[in-house]
Scaffold this motif. Structure first.
Motif, mmCIF file in Angstrom:
data_model
loop_
_atom_site.group_PDB
_atom_site.id
_atom_site.type_symbol
_atom_site.label_atom_id
_atom_site.label_comp_id
_atom_site.label_asym_id
_atom_site.label_seq_id
_atom_site.Cartn_x
_atom_site.Cartn_y
_atom_site.Cartn_z
ATOM 1 N N ARG A 2 0.836 -1.208 0.000
ATOM 2 C CA ARG A 2 0.000 0.000 0.000
ATOM 3 C C ARG A 2 0.862 1.247 0.000
ATOM 4 O O ARG A 2 0.550 2.220 -0.678
ATOM 5 N N SER A 5 2.435 1.708 -3.426
ATOM 6 C CA SER A 5 1.408 2.179 -4.353
ATOM 7 C C SER A 5 1.107 3.661 -4.127
ATOM 8 O O SER A 5 0.977 4.436 -5.082
ATOM 9 N N ALA A 6 0.992 4.053 -2.863
ATOM 10 C CA ALA A 6 0.721 5.464 -2.548
ATOM 11 C C ALA A 6 1.868 6.349 -3.012
ATOM 12 O O ALA A 6 1.646 7.424 -3.583
ATOM 13 N N ASN A 8 4.018 5.712 -5.428
ATOM 14 C CA ASN A 8 3.976 5.755 -6.901
ATOM 15 C C ASN A 8 2.931 6.743 -7.397
ATOM 16 O O ASN A 8 3.170 7.472 -8.356
ATOM 17 N N SER A 9 1.773 6.764 -6.741
ATOM 18 C CA SER A 9 0.713 7.687 -7.167
ATOM 19 C C SER A 9 1.106 9.145 -6.935
ATOM 20 O O SER A 9 0.547 10.044 -7.559
ATOM 21 N N LEU A 10 2.091 9.371 -6.056
ATOM 22 C CA LEU A 10 2.590 10.727 -5.782
ATOM 23 C C LEU A 10 3.863 11.018 -6.577
ATOM 24 O O LEU A 10 4.563 11.990 -6.294
ATOM 25 N N SER A 11 4.160 10.172 -7.560
ATOM 26 C CA SER A 11 5.347 10.309 -8.425
ATOM 27 C C SER A 11 6.663 10.151 -7.680
ATOM 28 O O SER A 11 7.679 10.719 -8.067
ATOM 29 N N GLU A 56 0.437 14.370 2.029
ATOM 30 C CA GLU A 56 -0.508 13.453 1.385
ATOM 31 C C GLU A 56 -0.423 12.053 1.985
ATOM 32 O O GLU A 56 -1.441 11.389 2.176
ATOM 33 N N GLN A 60 -3.260 9.409 4.210
ATOM 34 C CA GLN A 60 -3.584 8.032 3.856
ATOM 35 C C GLN A 60 -3.207 7.006 4.916
ATOM 36 O O GLN A 60 -3.779 5.928 4.963
#
Length: 150
Positions: A2, A5-6, A8-11, A56, A60
């Motif tokens: 998780r 993934s988080a 990666n979603s934030l670059s 961010e 999460q």
């Protein structure tokens, strides 16, 4: 997974040389790093990195505690100053407990170690190795010798 993934979603990209190190660049310029050890995060970066990534992540994930300037991370005492940082393991070292044996057992030098003695020995050597690899290279050789004593 998780967390990865988080990130990666934030670059934030995983370092190709170390899966626990993540790098955030903006316009080709390094602006932040995150090192993850189990569930402990250590990060460094500018204000934009804090706002765009760290804040961010805090939305999460449950963050139990946060510290800066002076804190302990995985047994390493880290202190930051205007001209750099210091890292030591003084507190960690003082928590090490020697393996004690009775004087009667000490007389049986040729006998095999019991399972509990082996476990205690391995634990202490592991702790010494942790120190040797982070802040005490002066004990690395002796620690290596202890680890191959079996």
């Amino acid at each position: 997974m998780r967390v990865k993934s988080a990130l990666n979603s934030l670059s934030v990209k995983m370092c190709s040389l170390d899966n626990s190190l993540f790098i955030w660049k903006r316009n080709g310029k390094l602006e932040g790093l995150i090192c993850i050890y189990v569930d402990d995060f250590l990060w460094a970066g500018n204000a934009t990195f804090k706002k765009c990534v760290i804040d961010e992540l805090q939305k999460q994930f449950l963050i139990g505690s946060s510290a800066s300037e002076s804190f302990t991370y995985v047994g390493l005492r880290i202190k930051s100053f205007s001209d750099g940082i210091t890292i030591d393991q003084t507190q960690y070292a003082s928590s090490l407990v020697p393996v004690t044996i009775s004087s009667a057992r000490n007389m049986q030098r040729k006998s095999q170690l019991s399972e509990s003695e082996k476990t205690a020995y391995r634990a202490l050597v592991g702790q010494l190795n942790w120190m040797a690899t982070h802040t005490r290279p002066d004990i690395a050789y002796d620690t290596c010798e202890l680890s191959v004593a079996f």
